[in-house]
Design a protein around this motif. Structure first.
Motif, short mmCIF file in Angstrom:
data_model
loop_
_atom_site.label_atom_id
_atom_site.label_comp_id
_atom_site.label_asym_id
_atom_site.label_seq_id
_atom_site.Cartn_x
_atom_site.Cartn_y
_atom_site.Cartn_z
N PHE A 1 -4.45 97.95 -27.47
CA PHE A 1 -4.43 96.91 -28.50
C PHE A 1 -2.98 96.58 -28.86
O PHE A 1 -2.61 95.41 -28.99
CB PHE A 1 -5.19 97.36 -29.75
N LEU A 2 -2.16 97.62 -28.99
CA LEU A 2 -0.76 97.39 -29.37
C LEU A 2 -0.01 96.64 -28.27
O LEU A 2 0.81 95.78 -28.56
CB LEU A 2 -0.08 98.72 -29.69
N ILE A 3 -0.35 96.97 -27.01
CA ILE A 3 0.27 96.22 -25.90
C ILE A 3 -0.16 94.75 -25.97
O ILE A 3 0.66 93.84 -25.83
CB ILE A 3 -0.14 96.84 -24.54
N ALA A 4 -1.46 94.54 -26.23
CA ALA A 4 -1.98 93.16 -26.31
C ALA A 4 -1.32 92.41 -27.46
O ALA A 4 -0.97 91.23 -27.33
CB ALA A 4 -3.49 93.18 -26.47
N ARG B 1 1.64 93.06 -28.81
CA ARG B 1 3.04 92.80 -28.45
C ARG B 1 3.14 91.62 -27.49
O ARG B 1 3.97 90.72 -27.67
CB ARG B 1 3.63 94.06 -27.79
N ASN B 2 2.26 91.61 -26.47
CA ASN B 2 2.30 90.50 -25.50
C ASN B 2 1.98 89.16 -26.16
O ASN B 2 2.58 88.14 -25.83
CB ASN B 2 1.31 90.75 -24.36
N THR B 3 1.02 89.18 -27.10
CA THR B 3 0.66 87.93 -27.77
C THR B 3 1.84 87.43 -28.60
O THR B 3 2.13 86.23 -28.64
CB THR B 3 -0.59 88.15 -28.68
N ILE B 4 2.52 88.36 -29.27
CA ILE B 4 3.69 87.97 -30.07
C ILE B 4 4.79 87.43 -29.15
O ILE B 4 5.39 86.39 -29.42
CB ILE B 4 4.20 89.16 -30.91
N ASN C 1 -0.35 95.89 -17.37
CA ASN C 1 -0.83 95.26 -18.61
C ASN C 1 0.16 94.21 -19.09
O ASN C 1 0.19 93.88 -20.28
CB ASN C 1 -1.01 96.32 -19.71
N SER C 2 0.97 93.68 -18.19
CA SER C 2 2.06 92.78 -18.58
C SER C 2 1.59 91.55 -19.32
O SER C 2 2.34 90.97 -20.10
CB SER C 2 2.83 92.30 -17.35
N THR C 3 0.37 91.08 -19.03
CA THR C 3 -0.09 89.85 -19.69
C THR C 3 -1.41 90.06 -20.44
O THR C 3 -2.15 89.11 -20.66
CB THR C 3 -0.24 88.71 -18.66
N LEU C 4 -1.66 91.31 -20.79
CA LEU C 4 -2.87 91.58 -21.60
C LEU C 4 -2.64 91.01 -23.00
O LEU C 4 -1.69 91.40 -23.67
CB LEU C 4 -3.12 93.09 -21.68
N VAL C 5 -3.49 90.06 -23.41
CA VAL C 5 -3.33 89.45 -24.74
C VAL C 5 -4.56 89.78 -25.60
O VAL C 5 -5.55 90.28 -25.10
CB VAL C 5 -3.11 87.93 -24.65
#
Lengths: 294, 419
Positions: free
Chosen positions: A66-69, A71-74, A245-249
């Motif tokens: 979730f935190l990766i998602a 961060r990617n969304t931001i 997970n580079s583009t996990l949003v």
């Protein structure tokens, strides 16, 4: 008094069909979704949702994915938001001029709006391809700059930005319309007065256009932030969250939880988080508009 | 007088309804993922079936790939929407059966359709708690497909022009070096190999390597193997290949990347399912391709997987649906059509045995001998995500093979992985 009651009753009567539709298709799913976010409910393996209070919400912030998602969304928003505003504003300025052929370019710039984002995603996957993509061909073979060619969607540094580029391409036309509407609403007399006072183009931009477009900027700004927060289509079509997970949003992560892991409760929590973000920004926008009016 | 007229009118209407419903007979509703309609001769199968069952009509509908949730919702609510669902893989059948939504096929697996007449890996994939709840529709094995003409140029063929299979990963590495072509600037213009590392294939690709190298996909503790020496060697081999420009990473964003590379001559070998040999052959020429076993796969086998069809308990024509599945979907003509046109196998052994004189099917048969399928896992999707993410991170050179395996072990430690 009786007339007033009768008017209210009549108004409610006219609103009734809409209220029913809103209730069934908006409120009921929203309330159910909100309830599920407080439950542990696996669509496949649970018999029924079990109320767990705030457990899902607490889990969000210890969930690495979730935190990766988030961060990617931001990160996506940081690229998408300013560039969309800048590009669409500059284009609106150009299209607002009285040059020949402007109406042709206005129509052309609006074309991406009618292309479904999923279809655009497929098209851009080919454009960004490493070996046969047209972008690398232009950079490497035509411009002779092979050092800046990339495997755009497979490299961590470029994958998310490539998706943002697709988003900008898709949405800037709509933002141009909003800016153009704002520009057309500026009274011509203001420009004429400025011209008499000897204001140059830059001064007109800074002291007339930008202040008068405050409403348009707010509208476009909030709209682009919401588009960025709910980015999903091009991610699913082009990268599915990868490489790694580079583009996990956020929305993709909600979808994965719901339809791949069948964790409906947790998926609703993620979706509610995204919805809350969008709602807070919309509320801020409304507050701002109201204060402007006062 | 009026009452009599109304009674007669009602009788006529009821008779009309009865006659109409009798003349319609039974309707077999079939829902399938959209791609089946392009690749499978479904209409011809229906025509053939109608010849033997003249009172039957068909209603077809399409669904998206792996759209499990809508069916699950409908079937959970006892809604009749289809008699046969040709969707997803047996892994999804496990999810359906967890709610007890499927009909088993045990009663029809007799005589010429007895369990020993089916290819073991595919049927075991469709078996849940000892009962068969799905029928394989698209069986494939993970293997290597190689360009014979490129191999010949690189001196990797025997006197008959057939490729000499690499025996070890070191051998394989040398093959890739010979098959890779780079330009003056060092940029690869033809890769030795393109491996399917997309999310759709990653777990199959990884375990096909493990099964071939070790003869099992389990470690000493009977857990899925993410710790053995062979697992480390496999990841090291892949990483080194990518780092040196010998292996393409096209599949990191596009699961069709490897087949496109093969079709366009950008790769000499692909690591994917055997069926691509037919699809790629249509473009580059069937005589230029050969199925090549992963090192040691002839002895140890590889991984097989299949798509499947299911019959929900809410079906209204269960017996008719089973008859269609056996009489047409598993007919010899249907199986050979799929083998010839798409390289796909159905579940029965007979069509494959009939083609063993052809090199492609001979090799597939030999590899199938010791091939296994992945176990059914509650957290299958989560494991797929973890393995895909970690191996893709390694392929982007962000972590070592040792770190990759350690991360997979750590992140999958709490998953429910049923064996």
């Amino acid at each position: 008094m009786r007339k007033k009651i009768s008017t209210t009753f009549n108004s409610l009567l006219f609103m009734f069909p809409s209220l029913i539709i809103i209730g069934i298709f908006l409120l009921y799913p929203l309330i159910t979704s909100a309830y599920l976010s407080f439950t542990d409910y696996n669509f496949v393996y649970s018999i029924k949702p079990v109320f767990t209070g705030l457990v899902n919400f607490r889990s969000l912030f210890s969930d690495t994915y979730f935190l990766i998602a988030l961060r990617n969304t931001i990160n996506y928003t940081i690229v998408f938001f300013p560039l969309t505003i800048l590009i669409s504003f500059l284009l609106a300025l150009l299209l607002n001029s009285k040059t020949r052929g402007v109406s042709f370019f206005q129509a052309t710039l609006l074309l991406p709006i009618v292309v479904p984002l999923s279809l655009a995603g497929v098209m851009f996957t080919w454009i960004f391809a490493e070996d046969f993509g047209i972008l690398n061909y232009i950079l490497g073979d035509i411009l002779k700059l092979p050092q800046i060619t990339h495997f755009w969607l497979a490299e961590k540094e470029t994958a998310l930005n490539s998706l943002a580029a697709v988003g900008i391409w898709k949405y800037f036309g709509f933002c141009v319309i909003l800016f153009l509407a704002g520009l057309k609403a500026i009274p011509i007399e203001i420009y004429e007065s400025a011209e008499i006072d000897g204001a140059n183009s830059l001064q007109r931009l800074i002291y007339i256009i930008i202040p008068n477009l405050r409403g348009s900027f707010l509208l476009v700004g909030i709209w682009t932030i919401i588009q960025a927060i709910k980015v999903y289509d091009q991610v699913v079509v082009m990268t599915k969250g990868g490489p790694g997970n580079s583009t996990l949003v956020l929305y993709l992560y909600a979808w994965k939880n719901a339809f791949e892991y069948f964790e409906m409760g947790y998926a609703q929590t993620v979706a509610l988080f995204v919805g809350a973000l969008a709602f807070i920004i919309s509320a801020l926008f409304n507050l701002f508009i109201k204060s402007e009016r006062k | 007088m009026f009452k009599r007229f109304v009674v007669i009118l009602i009788i006529i209407m009821l008779l009309g309804i009865a006659i109409t419903s009798l003349s319609y007979g039974k309707e077999l509703k079939i829902i399938a993922e959209a791609w089946y309609f392009d690749k499978y001769p479904l209409e011809k199968a229906a025509e053939n079936f109608i010849k033997d069952h003249p009172d039957v009509t068909f209603e077809w509908s399409k669904t998206g790939d792996f759209e499990v949730a809508p069916l699950m919702l409908a079937w959970s609510r006892d809604n009749y929407i289809t008699d046969i669902a040709i969707v997803a893989t047996p892994a999804e059948a496990v999810a359906f059966q967890a709610k007890g939504l499927l009909v088993d096929f045990e009663d029809i697996l007799k005589g010429e359709y007895a369990k020993d007449k089916w290819l073991e890996g595919f049927l075991s994939d469709c078996t849940i708690n000892g009962k068969v709840y799905a029928i394989p529709t698209d069986g494939e094995i993970m293997t290597l497909i190689a360009r014979k003409d490129y191999a010949s140029e690189a001196g990797l063929t025997d006197a008959n022009g057939n490729i000499i299979p690499p025996r070890t990963l070191d051998d394989f590495y040398n093959y890739l070096k010979k098959l890779t072509i780079k330009d003056a600037s060092g940029k690869t213009i033809r890769y030795g190999m393109d491996v399917n590392w997309s999310r759709e294939y990653m777990i199959l690709t990884y375990f096909s390597g493990i099964q071939a190298l070790r003869g099992t996909i389990y470690d000493e503790n009977n857990d899925l193997d993410f710790s053995s020496k062979e697992a480390l060697n496999l990841l090291s081999f892949w990483r080194r290949g990518v780092e040196e420009g010998l292996i393409s990473t096209s599949s990191l964003v596009d699961h069709s990347g490897p087949r496109n590379s093969m079709k366009s001559g950008l790769a000499a070998i692909m690591w994917e399912d055997h069926a691509r040999v037919v699809e790629v052959g249509k473009v580059v020429g069937h005589d230029k391709l050969e199925i090549m076993p992963i090192p040691d796969a002839l002895t140890n086998g590889t991984i097989s997987y299949c798509m499947s069809l299911m019959i929900p308990k809410t079906a209204q024509n269960i017996e008719l649906a089973k008859a269609f599945v056996l009489e047409q979907f598993n007919a010899d003509w249907f199986a050979h059509y799929l083998m010839d046109n798409w390289g796909k196998l159905l579940g029965l052994k007979k069509p494959l045995e009939a083609r063993k004189n052809e090199l492609v099917w001979k090799t597939v048969s030999e590899i199938l001998e010791n091939t296994v399928s992945l176990p059914h896992m509650v957290d299958h999707a989560r494991l797929v995500d973890i393995v895909t993410t970690e191996i893709q991170n390694m392929l982007k050179l962000e972590q070592t093979p040792e770190e990759t395996l350690a991360n997979i072990r750590q992140k999958s430690a709490n998953l429910d992985l049923i064996k």
